[in-house]
Design a protein around this motif. Sequence first.
Motif, short mmCIF file in Angstrom:
data_model
loop_
_atom_site.label_atom_id
_atom_site.label_comp_id
_atom_site.label_asym_id
_atom_site.label_seq_id
_atom_site.Cartn_x
_atom_site.Cartn_y
_atom_site.Cartn_z
N ASP A 91 -11.32 -50.36 6.75
CA ASP A 91 -10.81 -51.26 7.78
C ASP A 91 -9.40 -51.70 7.43
O ASP A 91 -9.15 -52.09 6.28
CB ASP A 91 -11.69 -52.51 7.89
CG ASP A 91 -13.12 -52.19 8.28
OD1 ASP A 91 -13.35 -51.86 9.45
OD2 ASP A 91 -14.01 -52.26 7.40
N PRO A 92 -8.47 -51.68 8.39
CA PRO A 92 -7.16 -52.28 8.15
C PRO A 92 -7.31 -53.78 7.89
O PRO A 92 -8.15 -54.44 8.52
CB PRO A 92 -6.40 -52.01 9.45
CG PRO A 92 -7.13 -50.88 10.11
CD PRO A 92 -8.56 -51.06 9.72
N VAL A 93 -6.53 -54.30 6.96
CA VAL A 93 -6.58 -55.74 6.69
C VAL A 93 -6.11 -56.52 7.91
O VAL A 93 -6.67 -57.55 8.27
CB VAL A 93 -5.74 -56.07 5.44
CG1 VAL A 93 -5.61 -57.58 5.25
CG2 VAL A 93 -6.38 -55.43 4.20
N SER A 94 -5.08 -56.03 8.58
CA SER A 94 -4.60 -56.65 9.81
C SER A 94 -5.35 -56.08 11.01
O SER A 94 -5.33 -54.86 11.22
CB SER A 94 -3.10 -56.41 9.99
OG SER A 94 -2.69 -56.81 11.30
N PRO A 95 -6.00 -56.91 11.81
CA PRO A 95 -6.70 -56.40 12.99
C PRO A 95 -5.78 -55.69 13.98
O PRO A 95 -6.25 -54.88 14.78
CB PRO A 95 -7.30 -57.67 13.61
CG PRO A 95 -7.31 -58.68 12.52
CD PRO A 95 -6.13 -58.37 11.66
#
Length: 205
Positions: free
Chosen positions: A141-145
């Motif tokens: 998952d990317p840390v930034s949505p």
Amino acid sequence: MDAAVKSDDQLADRRQIRDLLENWVVWRDAGDWERFRQVWHPDGRMMATWFQGSGDEFIRVSQEGWARGVSILHFLGGISIEVSGSRAISQTKMTISQRGDVEGVTCDVVCTGRFYDFLEKRNNRWGIVLRQPIYEKDRIDPVSPAAKLELDAALLARFPEGYRHLAYMQTRIGYTVKPDMPGLKGEEVEQLYRRGAAWLRGARL
């Protein structure tokens, strides 16, 4: 030996093993390297996606990664322990969480599985002889949505389903990843179970 005394000894062994397994995670993730060294026997070995070697070598490469900012953390769940005299096999539910850059995007990978440990009591001290993780499933998952992540499908497909995203990240940051680690099902994990049963019967690793 009196059954009650034997039972007390077995409970003490199981408590010591559980403490060792929990200390492994806390001391390793905190960078408490000298105490972390205590959980291994001198001939102890670590098998991981990105490293296979002695406990001492694992400490060295973990320190090097720590200094470079490599972020790998662990969390434990339930523990199952089988003791046979001075030997034991433990299975511990766990997650491995690693943060790093993937295709220019800061991401978290979370891999769920088990630590499968071969342990032995020597000079009244339990220690790890071999730690072999079992990799059951993972995700990235990317840390930034708001970030958009696109993976190389061919690279992703090179690795087993149980740790393919973890392997993808580790490959991208420069590690050589072992492609045949045991997963939830398959010959690799069945072979590991057979080795564990043989260990409890007194066989050599």
